[in-house]
Design a protein around this motif. Structure first.
Motif, PDB file in Angstrom:
ATOM      1  N   PRO A 210       0.858  -1.034  -0.122  1.00 32.09           N
ATOM      2  CA  PRO A 210       0.121  -0.051   0.238  1.00 32.09           C
ATOM      3  C   PRO A 210       0.911   1.059   0.506  1.00 32.09           C
ATOM      4  O   PRO A 210       2.339   1.562   0.457  1.00 32.09           O
ATOM      5  CB  PRO A 210      -0.903   0.024   0.951  1.00 32.09           C
ATOM      6  CG  PRO A 210       0.302  -0.570   2.199  1.00 32.09           C
ATOM      7  CD  PRO A 210       0.952  -1.837   1.605  1.00 32.09           C
ATOM      8  N   THR A 211       0.350   2.040  -0.941  1.00 36.82           N
ATOM      9  CA  THR A 211       1.038   3.399  -1.460  1.00 36.82           C
ATOM     10  C   THR A 211       0.583   4.527  -0.880  1.00 36.82           C
ATOM     11  O   THR A 211      -0.402   4.801  -0.923  1.00 36.82           O
ATOM     12  CB  THR A 211       1.785   2.989  -2.427  1.00 36.82           C
ATOM     13  OG1 THR A 211       2.238   1.787  -2.607  1.00 36.82           O
ATOM     14  CG2 THR A 211       3.014   4.064  -3.280  1.00 36.82           C
ATOM     15  N   ILE A 212       1.328   5.406  -0.391  1.00 38.24           N
ATOM     16  CA  ILE A 212       0.805   7.751  -0.054  1.00 38.24           C
ATOM     17  C   ILE A 212       1.706   8.164  -0.709  1.00 38.24           C
ATOM     18  O   ILE A 212       2.282   7.900  -0.589  1.00 38.24           O
ATOM     19  CB  ILE A 212       0.691   7.472   1.524  1.00 38.24           C
ATOM     20  CG1 ILE A 212      -0.106   6.169   2.474  1.00 38.24           C
ATOM     21  CG2 ILE A 212       0.476   8.696   2.345  1.00 38.24           C
ATOM     22  CD1 ILE A 212      -0.131   6.608   4.166  1.00 38.24           C
ATOM     23  N   THR A 213       0.825   8.451  -1.527  1.00 44.32           N
ATOM     24  CA  THR A 213       2.245   9.774  -2.252  1.00 44.32           C
ATOM     25  C   THR A 213       1.072  11.095  -1.305  1.00 44.32           C
ATOM     26  O   THR A 213       0.762  11.561  -1.001  1.00 44.32           O
ATOM     27  CB  THR A 213       1.519   9.668  -3.529  1.00 44.32           C
ATOM     28  OG1 THR A 213       0.200   9.779  -3.819  1.00 44.32           O
ATOM     29  CG2 THR A 213       1.854   8.587  -4.229  1.00 44.32           C
ATOM     30  N   VAL A 214       2.972  12.564  -1.171  1.00 45.54           N
ATOM     31  CA  VAL A 214       2.838  12.772  -0.549  1.00 45.54           C
ATOM     32  C   VAL A 214       3.136  14.363  -1.929  1.00 45.54           C
ATOM     33  O   VAL A 214       4.722  14.462  -2.393  1.00 45.54           O
ATOM     34  CB  VAL A 214       3.477  13.320   0.708  1.00 45.54           C
ATOM     35  CG1 VAL A 214       3.263  14.351   1.318  1.00 45.54           C
ATOM     36  CG2 VAL A 214       3.333  12.126   1.636  1.00 45.54           C
ATOM     37  N   ASP A 215       2.112  14.795  -2.529  1.00 47.85           N
ATOM     38  CA  ASP A 215       2.563  15.742  -3.415  1.00 47.85           C
ATOM     39  C   ASP A 215       2.808  17.305  -3.437  1.00 47.85           C
ATOM     40  O   ASP A 215       1.784  17.307  -1.942  1.00 47.85           O
ATOM     41  CB  ASP A 215       1.754  16.000  -4.989  1.00 47.85           C
ATOM     42  CG  ASP A 215       1.970  15.067  -5.252  1.00 47.85           C
ATOM     43  OD1 ASP A 215       3.267  14.670  -6.015  1.00 47.85           O
ATOM     44  OD2 ASP A 215       1.173  13.720  -5.346  1.00 47.85           O
ATOM     45  N   GLY A 216       3.313  18.017  -3.418  1.00 48.92           N
ATOM     46  CA  GLY A 216       3.578  19.391  -2.901  1.00 48.92           C
ATOM     47  C   GLY A 216       2.119  20.156  -3.719  1.00 48.92           C
ATOM     48  O   GLY A 216       1.263  21.092  -3.093  1.00 48.92           O
ATOM     49  N   CYS A 217       1.201  19.917  -4.602  1.00 46.17           N
ATOM     50  CA  CYS A 217       0.512  21.247  -4.751  1.00 46.17           C
ATOM     51  C   CYS A 217      -0.181  19.828  -5.814  1.00 46.17           C
ATOM     52  O   CYS A 217      -0.110  18.457  -6.091  1.00 46.17           O
ATOM     53  CB  CYS A 217       1.001  22.140  -6.157  1.00 46.17           C
ATOM     54  SG  CYS A 217       1.747  21.773  -8.143  1.00 46.17           S
ATOM     55  N   GLU A 218      -1.332  20.996  -7.403  1.00 50.54           N
ATOM     56  CA  GLU A 218      -2.341  19.597  -7.269  1.00 50.54           C
ATOM     57  C   GLU A 218      -1.802  19.016  -8.544  1.00 50.54           C
ATOM     58  O   GLU A 218      -2.512  18.317  -9.211  1.00 50.54           O
ATOM     59  CB  GLU A 218      -3.512  20.906  -7.124  1.00 50.54           C
ATOM     60  CG  GLU A 218      -2.980  22.018  -8.416  1.00 50.54           C
ATOM     61  CD  GLU A 218      -2.498  23.126  -8.350  1.00 50.54           C
ATOM     62  OE1 GLU A 218      -2.064  24.013  -9.230  1.00 50.54           O
ATOM     63  OE2 GLU A 218      -1.792  22.623  -7.221  1.00 50.54           O
ATOM     64  N   LYS A 219      -0.019  19.513  -9.170  1.00 48.63           N
ATOM     65  CA  LYS A 219       0.153  18.607  -9.907  1.00 48.63           C
ATOM     66  C   LYS A 219       0.261  17.178  -9.974  1.00 48.63           C
ATOM     67  O   LYS A 219       0.127  16.628 -11.375  1.00 48.63           O
ATOM     68  CB  LYS A 219       1.060  19.544 -10.575  1.00 48.63           C
ATOM     69  CG  LYS A 219       0.797  20.691 -11.166  1.00 48.63           C
ATOM     70  CD  LYS A 219       2.623  21.389 -11.654  1.00 48.63           C
ATOM     71  CE  LYS A 219       1.609  22.593 -12.711  1.00 48.63           C
ATOM     72  NZ  LYS A 219       3.618  23.589 -12.583  1.00 48.63           N
ATOM     73  N   LEU A 220       0.539  16.860  -9.097  1.00 46.90           N
ATOM     74  CA  LEU A 220       0.488  15.789  -8.128  1.00 46.90           C
ATOM     75  C   LEU A 220       1.541  14.465  -8.844  1.00 46.90           C
ATOM     76  O   LEU A 220       1.357  13.538  -9.635  1.00 46.90           O
ATOM     77  CB  LEU A 220      -0.426  14.604  -8.748  1.00 46.90           C
ATOM     78  CG  LEU A 220      -2.065  15.564  -7.744  1.00 46.90           C
ATOM     79  CD1 LEU A 220      -3.727  14.534  -7.949  1.00 46.90           C
ATOM     80  CD2 LEU A 220      -1.878  15.827  -6.970  1.00 46.90           C
ATOM     81  N   CYS A 221       2.743  15.040  -9.444  1.00 45.72           N
ATOM     82  CA  CYS A 221       3.776  14.451  -9.819  1.00 45.72           C
ATOM     83  C   CYS A 221       3.893  13.318  -9.277  1.00 45.72           C
ATOM     84  O   CYS A 221       4.003  11.907  -9.998  1.00 45.72           O
ATOM     85  CB  CYS A 221       5.120  15.703  -9.625  1.00 45.72           C
ATOM     86  SG  CYS A 221       4.764  17.097 -10.317  1.00 45.72           S
ATOM     87  N   ALA A 222       3.935  13.251  -8.003  1.00 50.62           N
ATOM     88  CA  ALA A 222       4.035  11.663  -7.278  1.00 50.62           C
ATOM     89  C   ALA A 222       3.236  10.593  -7.372  1.00 50.62           C
ATOM     90  O   ALA A 222       3.057   9.295  -8.475  1.00 50.62           O
ATOM     91  CB  ALA A 222       4.537  11.809  -5.808  1.00 50.62           C
ATOM     92  N   LYS A 223       1.921  10.753  -7.407  1.00 49.36           N
ATOM     93  CA  LYS A 223       1.296  10.151  -7.230  1.00 49.36           C
ATOM     94  C   LYS A 223       0.803   9.778  -8.938  1.00 49.36           C
ATOM     95  O   LYS A 223       0.290   8.691  -9.299  1.00 49.36           O
ATOM     96  CB  LYS A 223      -0.648  10.869  -7.108  1.00 49.36           C
ATOM     97  CG  LYS A 223      -2.038  10.464  -7.699  1.00 49.36           C
ATOM     98  CD  LYS A 223      -2.687  10.730  -6.898  1.00 49.36           C
ATOM     99  CE  LYS A 223      -4.226   9.948  -7.032  1.00 49.36           C
ATOM    100  NZ  LYS A 223      -4.946   9.459  -8.346  1.00 49.36           N
ATOM    101  N   ARG A 224       1.170  10.711 -10.015  1.00 46.53           N
ATOM    102  CA  ARG A 224       0.912  10.178 -11.554  1.00 46.53           C
ATOM    103  C   ARG A 224       2.032   9.917 -11.878  1.00 46.53           C
ATOM    104  O   ARG A 224       2.103   8.146 -12.775  1.00 46.53           O
ATOM    105  CB  ARG A 224       0.617  11.576 -12.292  1.00 46.53           C
ATOM    106  CG  ARG A 224      -0.495  12.098 -11.992  1.00 46.53           C
ATOM    107  CD  ARG A 224      -0.425  13.741 -13.381  1.00 46.53           C
ATOM    108  NE  ARG A 224      -1.645  14.263 -13.304  1.00 46.53           N
ATOM    109  CZ  ARG A 224      -1.968  15.418 -13.045  1.00 46.53           C
ATOM    110  NH1 ARG A 224      -1.212  16.169 -13.669  1.00 46.53           N
ATOM    111  NH2 ARG A 224      -3.463  15.616 -13.064  1.00 46.53           N
ATOM    112  N   GLY A 225       3.140   9.488 -11.342  1.00 45.41           N
ATOM    113  CA  GLY A 225       4.169   8.939 -11.546  1.00 45.41           C
ATOM    114  C   GLY A 225       4.311   7.648 -11.314  1.00 45.41           C
ATOM    115  O   GLY A 225       4.458   6.381 -11.611  1.00 45.41           O
ATOM    116  N   THR A 226       3.664   7.281 -10.173  1.00 45.12           N
ATOM    117  CA  THR A 226       3.868   6.298  -9.378  1.00 45.12           C
ATOM    118  C   THR A 226       2.968   5.296 -10.103  1.00 45.12           C
ATOM    119  O   THR A 226       2.769   4.336 -10.046  1.00 45.12           O
ATOM    120  CB  THR A 226       2.977   6.672  -7.389  1.00 45.12           C
ATOM    121  OG1 THR A 226       4.323   7.213  -7.250  1.00 45.12           O
ATOM    122  CG2 THR A 226       3.007   4.969  -7.090  1.00 45.12           C
TER     123      THR A 226
END
Ligand code: SF4
Length: 241
Positions: free
Chosen positions: A62-78
């Motif tokens: 299970p993974t949690i992403t923490v992004d700085g802003c609404e661009k969601l780079c970590a979430k999208r990359g994951t």
């Protein structure tokens, strides 16, 4: 999803805006102080560089992403390279107006930044607890576990001897998680060896490896030298094949 012992936390690597800095520092605080036994970080640069063990880990845990802003780079990359994340936290949404007093550079952090990091890291810890309590991440050892790293450290080898990822800085050997992969990623992007490469290399390594302001120039020198060697060997291999 296989039963797992750890919750993976992936922070975006934002360094251009204060929210990215808060995302990285809050993630580190959760990993090192708040939930060291139940979390492990996944290195976004290695993830995006194609490191298989990183991608396998995110598929199985299970993974949690923490992004700085609404661009969601970590979430999208994951999600592009692995699977759907269990929770997505966005610093700008969590902090709202409080973000206005935060700083981009770690050199200028003050009490305001400290409180912002505290608030976000508490939210990350709460999301970890939710996952553990939901049964989607248990703390029972599992034979199917993909051998995650010890609590609170990077799954790509932080804190372990890493001969290929070792850097000699001021006479001492420092293990840099995934250093060869970071070099490989930079080489594929066309970064030429030599002194100008130092700023790029330092920026890439600093995302997940803390480097104090006083040591930055020593690390820079060491990285330039190590990358030069790496590049020479890489070119030699290419010319033989
Ligand atoms: S999510 Fe926002 S802060 Fe983070 S890397 Fe992307 S653009 Fe930068």
């Amino acid at each position: 999803m296989a039963e797992s012992t750890k919750v993976g936390i992936i922070s975006c690597s934002g360094e251009e805006i204060p929210a990215g800095t808060v995302a990285r520092l809050a993630t580190r605080r959760t990993l090192e102080l708040l939930r060291p036994q139940s979390t492990v970080t996944l290195c976004l640069p290695l993830f995006l560089a194609g490191e298989e063990s990183e991608r396998r880990f995110a598929q199985q845990h299970p993974t949690i992403t923490v992004d700085g802003c609404e661009k969601l780079c970590a979430k999208r990359g994951t999600e592009a390279y692995s699977g759907q994340v269990e929770a997505s936290l966005v610093v700008s949404e969590i902090l709202g107006d409080r973000l206005a007093g935060c700083h981009r550079s770690q050199r200028h952090l003050d009490k305001h930044d400290e409180e912002a990091v505290w608030v976000v890291s508490e939210r990350i810890a709460a999301a970890v607890d939710d996952l553990l309590q939901s049964g989607r991440a248990t703390q029972e050892p599992s034979a199917t576990d993909a051998a995650p790293a010890a609590g609170g450290v990077c799954s790509c080898g932080s804190g372990k001897p890493a001969p290929e990822g070792a850097l000699r800085v001021n006479g001492r050997e420092v293990a840099i998680p995934g250093l060869p992969l970071i070099f490989e990623q930079q080489a594929r992007r066309g970064l030429e060896p030599g002194d100008p490469s130092g700023d790029h290399l330092l920026a890439a390594v600093r995302i997940y490896h803390p480097i104090s302001t006083e040591e930055q120039s020593s690390y820079r020198v060491a990285l330039v030298g190590a990358y030069q060697l790496f590049h020479r060997r890489r070119t030699a291999v290419d010319s033989r094949s």
